[in-house]
Structures are given as C-alpha cells and as structure tokens.
Design a protein around this motif. Structure first.
Motif, mmCIF file in Angstrom:
data_model
loop_
_atom_site.group_PDB
_atom_site.id
_atom_site.type_symbol
_atom_site.label_atom_id
_atom_site.label_comp_id
_atom_site.label_asym_id
_atom_site.label_seq_id
_atom_site.Cartn_x
_atom_site.Cartn_y
_atom_site.Cartn_z
ATOM 1 N N GLN A 218 8.860 -0.007 -17.069
ATOM 2 C CA GLN A 218 9.383 0.178 -18.420
ATOM 3 C C GLN A 218 9.819 -1.146 -19.036
ATOM 4 N N ILE A 219 10.417 -2.002 -18.224
ATOM 5 C CA ILE A 219 10.837 -3.308 -18.723
ATOM 6 C C ILE A 219 9.632 -4.141 -19.143
ATOM 7 N N ASP A 220 8.542 -4.008 -18.411
ATOM 8 C CA ASP A 220 7.319 -4.755 -18.748
ATOM 9 C C ASP A 220 6.591 -4.170 -19.942
ATOM 10 N N GLY A 221 7.097 -3.070 -20.485
ATOM 11 C CA GLY A 221 6.497 -2.490 -21.677
ATOM 12 C C GLY A 221 5.391 -1.491 -21.421
ATOM 13 N N ALA A 222 5.258 -1.001 -20.199
ATOM 14 C CA ALA A 222 4.206 -0.023 -19.892
ATOM 15 C C ALA A 222 4.578 1.334 -20.486
ATOM 16 N N SER A 223 3.608 1.989 -21.082
ATOM 17 C CA SER A 223 3.831 3.329 -21.617
ATOM 18 C C SER A 223 3.904 4.337 -20.476
ATOM 19 N N ALA A 224 4.311 5.559 -20.807
ATOM 20 C CA ALA A 224 4.402 6.603 -19.783
ATOM 21 C C ALA A 224 3.032 6.884 -19.179
ATOM 22 N N TYR A 225 2.003 6.909 -20.036
ATOM 23 C CA TYR A 225 0.645 7.161 -19.538
ATOM 24 C C TYR A 225 0.205 6.061 -18.579
ATOM 25 N N GLN A 226 0.430 4.801 -18.953
ATOM 26 C CA GLN A 226 0.044 3.689 -18.095
ATOM 27 C C GLN A 226 0.838 3.687 -16.795
ATOM 28 N N THR A 227 2.119 4.058 -16.884
ATOM 29 C CA THR A 227 2.946 4.080 -15.674
ATOM 30 C C THR A 227 2.421 5.085 -14.667
ATOM 31 N N TYR A 228 2.098 6.290 -15.155
ATOM 32 C CA TYR A 228 1.589 7.307 -14.235
ATOM 33 C C TYR A 228 0.181 6.976 -13.755
ATOM 34 N N ARG A 229 -0.662 6.460 -14.647
ATOM 35 C CA ARG A 229 -2.060 6.223 -14.287
ATOM 36 C C ARG A 229 -2.220 5.045 -13.330
ATOM 37 N N ARG A 230 -1.462 3.985 -13.543
ATOM 38 C CA ARG A 230 -1.678 2.757 -12.776
ATOM 39 C C ARG A 230 -0.673 2.555 -11.643
ATOM 40 N N ILE A 231 0.452 3.281 -11.675
ATOM 41 C CA ILE A 231 1.483 3.047 -10.660
ATOM 42 C C ILE A 231 1.776 4.316 -9.861
ATOM 43 N N VAL A 232 2.192 5.365 -10.564
ATOM 44 C CA VAL A 232 2.683 6.554 -9.876
ATOM 45 C C VAL A 232 1.569 7.276 -9.127
ATOM 46 N N ILE A 233 0.477 7.576 -9.828
ATOM 47 C CA ILE A 233 -0.609 8.343 -9.196
ATOM 48 C C ILE A 233 -1.222 7.603 -8.004
ATOM 49 N N PRO A 234 -1.482 6.277 -8.073
ATOM 50 C CA PRO A 234 -1.948 5.593 -6.855
ATOM 51 C C PRO A 234 -0.955 5.665 -5.700
ATOM 52 N N ILE A 235 0.362 5.678 -5.997
ATOM 53 C CA ILE A 235 1.352 5.745 -4.930
ATOM 54 C C ILE A 235 1.306 7.085 -4.214
#
Length: 318
Positions: A218-235
């Motif tokens: 969030q601090i880096d400016g990632a949207s909710a969609y980008q956060t889930y697509r690129r960070i959460v779902i791969p985890i």
C-alpha cells in the motif's frame, strides 16, 4: 537392620527401578496399540480391496468374482470404447462428461471460492453470519444437494413453473430433463455444494499472509487488484494446489450427485466413470469391466495426488 527391613528396602528399590521403565514402555506402546485396530481396518478394507479390484480387472469375472486371468482384455475393451463414437459407447460418454463436469466444477469452485474469500477478507460487517451461510451447503450430503436441485430445476414444479405462475410465460429452463444438458445441472449442484469449502480454504490462506507485506504494498502505491494479483495470490499458491487436489478427487468419484440430480441417470445421459463402474459391476454383471474402470479412476486420482505429495515432501526436505 533386621531382615524384614532389608527385604522391604530391596523391594522398594526394585519398584523404583521398574516404575520409570514400565511407564516409558506404556508411553511408547499405548499410542500404537490404540491406533493398531484402525490401521488394520484401513489396511484390509482400503488397500486390500484396492488390490482385489486390480486383480479382478485382469479376470473374466461377471456376476461373481473368478480367478481366471485373461490379461489386459478388459483394458483393451475400454481403450476401444474410448474411440467408439458412432454410436458413442457408455465409456466414451463417461469420459466426455467427466471432462465437462470436472472442468466446470473445478474452475468455478476455485473462482467463486477465491472471490468469496477475498470479499470476506475485507473485514466486512456481518462476516460472522456470512461465513456459516457460505459453508452451510458443505454440511449437506450430495444426495440431499442433488435432490434439492432436481426439484428446483424441474420444469413442472421448480423454477420454470414458478416464473410461469408469475406471468413470465416465455421463460424456459428444462436442462434437468434434457439429455444434452443434464451434466451441466450436475455441475451447478456440485459447484453450489463445494464453493463454500474452497472459500474457507482460501480465507485461511489469506488470513495467514503477513500484514507487513500488505502495508508495504500500500505504501508503494499498489492497488488492491495489483496487491492480490502479484503478492497475495502467489503467496497462497499451496492453497490453490490443495483445493485443486480435493476438487479433482471429488469430481472423479462423484456418483450420488449424478443419480440424485438426474433421477437415476436416465439413458446414461450424465454418465461418469463412477456411474459406469457401478452400472457394469452391479447391474450389467460385468464385474471385470467395472473393476478395470475403477482401476483407471484410481490411477487418475493417483496421477493427480502423487506429484503434489512429492513436491510437498521435497519442499519440506529443503
């Protein structure tokens, strides 16, 4: 010191020596003794009968099992039936329906389960009420689920009849009595049954993601969609694999759902390998052919589970 006192002292020392050893022996063997009956039952009634089914698939058993071996004849018959499309064999229909049902069932259960889990992960109001609602279908058996959906989709008493009573005469939805569409009704019932379970798996995975990672995104400016697509779902990728294994296993062995939704599968329109196996084993008196189809089902499940178990074991060993 008297002889009696010496004898009591020696007895006390012997008890002190035997006490810890007896306690340690009980601690080591008591769990094994408790688990032994269930382990023996699983060994006999699961793995033993699996081996018995494999043996029957190489025989010419019909109404009753025999020990007359005929090699791979039953598997050759299934192989030939796989490509027999004019007219389609029951086995060919079962494989085609398995592809349709399995693909729709797994895809939509994963999609809806992930979507519901993400919505609940937003800490919305009423989450404690929504979670049991989504999980409620899992408490029902496939027989109850299939029967309920059969009544709901029946054009004479279900959704179509209700909309006709409300004045929407042009509405028609007769999939449950249409041989070409029956398998899709089975998929709808199965998706409704299992999506909540997949949601619970994904929600547990989402709640296990480190909050610091999300704050950094969030601090880096990632949207909710980008956060889930690129960070959460791969985890939570292991959760995807676990859900995929469970759903594939349930899709392959589905039997009662088919019969309850379609009304005993008239004409084999919604034939699956599980219904094919039961029909040929207990109705058509071709036990060897049914056993061969059961072995193919077992091999399909093993082909899905063994690589997953191997990869999990390999990652843990690292």
């Amino acid at each position: 010191m008297t002889a009696t006192t010496e004898r009591e002292a020696a007895t006390g020392m012997t008890r002190q020596q035997l006490g810890p050893s007896l306690r340690g022996w009980l601690q080591d063997w008591l769990p094994r003794l408790v688990l032994a009956p269930s382990f023996l039952l699983v060994l006999v009634f699961v793995y033993g009968f699996n081996l018995w089914t494999v043996f029957l698939s190489f025989t010419n058993s019909r109404a009753f099992p025999t020990t007359n071996l005929i090699g791979f004849t039953n598997y050759v018959r299934l192989w030939n039936w796989t490509f027999e499309t004019d007219p389609p064999s029951n086995w060919y229909t079962a494989l085609v329906n398995m592809g349709l049902f399995g693909g729709l069932y797994i895809f939509f259960c994963l999609f809806l389960g992930l979507l519901l889990a993400i919505l609940l992960d937003q800490k919305i109001r009423g989450e404690g009420i929504l979670r049991p609602i989504y999980l409620y279908p899992l408490a029902l058996s496939f027989i109850v689920t299939g029967t309920a959906w059969k009544l709901f989709l029946d054009p004479r008493i279900g959704l179509e009849n209700a909309l006709h009573d409300w004045g929407w005469i042009s509405f028609h939805f007769d999939w449950v009595v249409d041989p070409k569409m029956m398998i899709y009704c089975v998929a709808i019932a199965g998706i409704w049954q299992s999506s909540g379970f997949v949601m619970a798996m994904f929600l547990a995975g989402l709640r296990g993601v480190d909050g610091e990672i999300l704050k950094a995104a969030q601090i880096d400016g990632a949207s909710a969609y980008q956060t889930y697509r690129r960070i959460v779902i791969p985890i939570i990728r292991p959760v995807f694999f676990s859900a995929l294994i469970v759903l594939a296993h349930m899709a392959i062995k589905s039997y009662d759902l088919v019969l309850s939704v379609t009304g005993k599968n008239p004409g084999g329109a919604a034939e699956l390998p599980s219904t094919f196996m039961y029909s040929y084993t207990f109705t058509r008196n071709q036990m060897a052919v049914g056993s061969a189809s059961a072995v193919i089902m077992l091999m399909t499940i093993a082909a899905i589970m063994v690589p997953y178990i191997y990869s999990e074991t390999r990652e843990k060993s690292r």
